[in-house]
Design a protein around this motif. Structure first.
Motif, PDB file in Angstrom:
ATOM      1  N   GLY A 101       0.798  -1.212   0.000  1.00  0.00           N
ATOM      2  CA  GLY A 101       0.000   0.000   0.000  1.00  0.00           C
ATOM      3  C   GLY A 101       0.834   1.266   0.000  1.00  0.00           C
ATOM      4  N   ILE A 102       0.289   2.333  -0.563  1.00  0.00           N
ATOM      5  CA  ILE A 102       1.007   3.597  -0.666  1.00  0.00           C
ATOM      6  C   ILE A 102       1.329   4.179   0.713  1.00  0.00           C
ATOM      7  CG2 ILE A 102      -1.070   5.059  -0.757  1.00  0.00           C
ATOM      8  CD1 ILE A 102       2.153   5.515  -2.850  1.00  0.00           C
ATOM      9  N   ASN A 103       0.526   3.839   1.721  1.00  0.00           N
ATOM     10  CA  ASN A 103       0.747   4.343   3.080  1.00  0.00           C
ATOM     11  C   ASN A 103       1.291   3.285   4.036  1.00  0.00           C
ATOM     12  OD1 ASN A 103      -0.133   7.139   2.838  1.00  0.00           O
ATOM     13  ND2 ASN A 103      -2.174   6.299   2.450  1.00  0.00           N
ATOM     14  N   ASP A 104       1.867   2.230   3.469  1.00  0.00           N
ATOM     15  CA  ASP A 104       2.394   1.140   4.293  1.00  0.00           C
ATOM     16  C   ASP A 104       3.834   1.385   4.740  1.00  0.00           C
ATOM     17  OD1 ASP A 104       0.058  -0.299   4.235  1.00  0.00           O
ATOM     18  OD2 ASP A 104       0.661  -1.607   2.590  1.00  0.00           O
ATOM     19  N   ARG A 110      -0.666   8.239  11.137  1.00  0.00           N
ATOM     20  CA  ARG A 110      -1.459   7.077  10.727  1.00  0.00           C
ATOM     21  C   ARG A 110      -0.649   5.792  10.777  1.00  0.00           C
ATOM     22  NH1 ARG A 110      -2.730   4.088   6.079  1.00  0.00           N
ATOM     23  NH2 ARG A 110      -4.961   3.757   5.680  1.00  0.00           N
ATOM     24  N   HIS A 111       0.539   5.828  10.169  1.00  0.00           N
ATOM     25  CA  HIS A 111       1.333   4.603  10.087  1.00  0.00           C
ATOM     26  C   HIS A 111       1.947   4.222  11.424  1.00  0.00           C
ATOM     27  CE1 HIS A 111       3.596   1.437   8.143  1.00  0.00           C
ATOM     28  NE2 HIS A 111       4.702   1.886   8.699  1.00  0.00           N
ATOM     29  N   VAL A 112       2.464   5.202  12.156  1.00  0.00           N
ATOM     30  CA  VAL A 112       3.109   4.896  13.434  1.00  0.00           C
ATOM     31  C   VAL A 112       2.124   4.239  14.393  1.00  0.00           C
ATOM     32  CG1 VAL A 112       4.130   5.920  15.502  1.00  0.00           C
ATOM     33  CG2 VAL A 112       4.924   6.637  13.243  1.00  0.00           C
ATOM     34  N   ILE A 113       0.931   4.802  14.532  1.00  0.00           N
ATOM     35  CA  ILE A 113      -0.054   4.219  15.453  1.00  0.00           C
ATOM     36  C   ILE A 113      -0.414   2.805  15.020  1.00  0.00           C
ATOM     37  CG2 ILE A 113      -2.445   4.394  16.250  1.00  0.00           C
ATOM     38  CD1 ILE A 113      -2.118   7.424  16.262  1.00  0.00           C
TER      39      ILE A 113
END
Length: 324
Positions: A101-104, A110-113
């Motif tokens: 995913g583009i935000n993976d 978002r990603h850290v949490i």
């Protein structure tokens, strides 16, 4: 085993830290549990892992299960520490891409949490002692990442934050930002640092010493080259374990001199190399990615080696802080 205080935390960590990057490969998942057991028996109370360790294709090597068939290192570690979690200081990290995913990946809120929650499940714990930003993220303002770490600390999900592979100017910027925004500041930095690769000494080490951060070096034996010259006979050694190049002739020449000096002093190269590193300013603990129990026991013995000033000087003279 000897211990030191991690930054300004008051938390004491063993001078040798167990690295888990290749858990599931070498050692395999079954043997990894025995390596963890041996580490605790040796007095090692500091373990380093990351959300991308263990089951990424970059760790593939002949004779090991394919990436798709391996568990994450965090899960292997969590299983090995059942019933003993509070005896250990666990460090883990996020930033690397964990999916298509583009935000993976990255250090966004978002990603850290998301990755903290994933790591907590894998490690079978309700808190992480030290949580690193694995690498800088040019797409996320550092203050955003520090703010989410602060939130997670207040929630009790992580105890302290750290920075990994960040240059000195970014570490200093993080400290200034934390002070200005009244956020919890990083307490440690993780960086490649050993007798051959001393780039950290140019700016990072002085900054950490000035501001009270601990350095936790990885690759303290330069992929095994500073441990034993027999590593040159292995099919996979050094950065080759992570799909990188092998050793240069200049690096091998330094290792041969370390081997010569060590033998003259009645010590093993791994003892001398680690003891030198642990003597360097701001270094709290060295991460040893031992692949066997015997390797772990041998490396752990370095924590009790006290080199004479003349010996330290002789080793320091072999290379310079300009080494990159």
């Amino acid at each position: 085993m000897q211990y030191s205080v991690l930054g300004s935390t008051g938390v004491k960590v063993s001078r040798i830290c167990l690295g888990t990057a290749t858990f599931g490969v070498a050692p395999n998942a079954q043997d990894a549990g025995r390596v963890v057991d041996a580490a605790l028996d040796l007095g090692i109370n500091f373990v380093d892992t990351a959300d991308v360790y263990g089951n990424m294709p970059v760790f593939d090597r002949p004779g090991a299960p394919a990436a798709a068939d391996r568990e994450p290192a965090e899960r292997i570690l969590g299983r090995a520490l059942r019933g003993r979690r509070d005896d250990v200081v666990i460090a883990t990290k996020s930033h690397g891409h964990i999916g298509p995913g583009i935000n993976d990946g990255g250090l966004s809120r978002r990603h850290v949490i998301r990755q903290v929650e994933t790591s907590l499940r894998r490690l079978e714990t309700d808190y992480i002692d030290l949580y690193y930003a694995h690498n800088p993220d040019p797409n996320t303002p550092l203050e955003q990442t520090l703010a989410v770490y602060d939130d997670l600390i207040r929630q009790g999900k992580i105890r302290y934050a750290g920075l990994s592979n960040h240059p000195a100017w970014q570490v200093t910027h993080a400290l200034w930002t934390a002070d200005d925004r009244r956020l919890q500041a990083p307490v440690a930095t993780q960086v490649k640092y050993n007798l051959i690769d001393r780039a950290a000494e140019r700016e990072l080490a002085p900054a950490c010493r000035q501001f009270g951060l601990s350095i936790v070096p990885y690759a303290p034996l330069h992929g095994g080259l500073l441990a034993d010259l027999r590593v040159l006979d292995r099919d996979v050694a050094g950065d080759q374990r992570f799909a990188g190049p092998g050793f240069s002739e200049a690096e091998i020449a330094v290792a041969r001199e370390v081997d010569r000096l060590s033998r003259a002093w009645g010590l093993a190269p791994y003892q001398v190399s680690l003891a030198w590193l642990l003597f360097r300013p701001a270094v709290a603990s060295a991460i040893v990615g031992a692949e066997t129990i015997d390797e772990l026991r041998a490396n752990a013995s370095a924590a009790d080696v006290d080199l004479e000033p003349a010996q330290l000087d002789a080793l320091t003279a072999l290379t310079s802080a300009s080494t990159a």
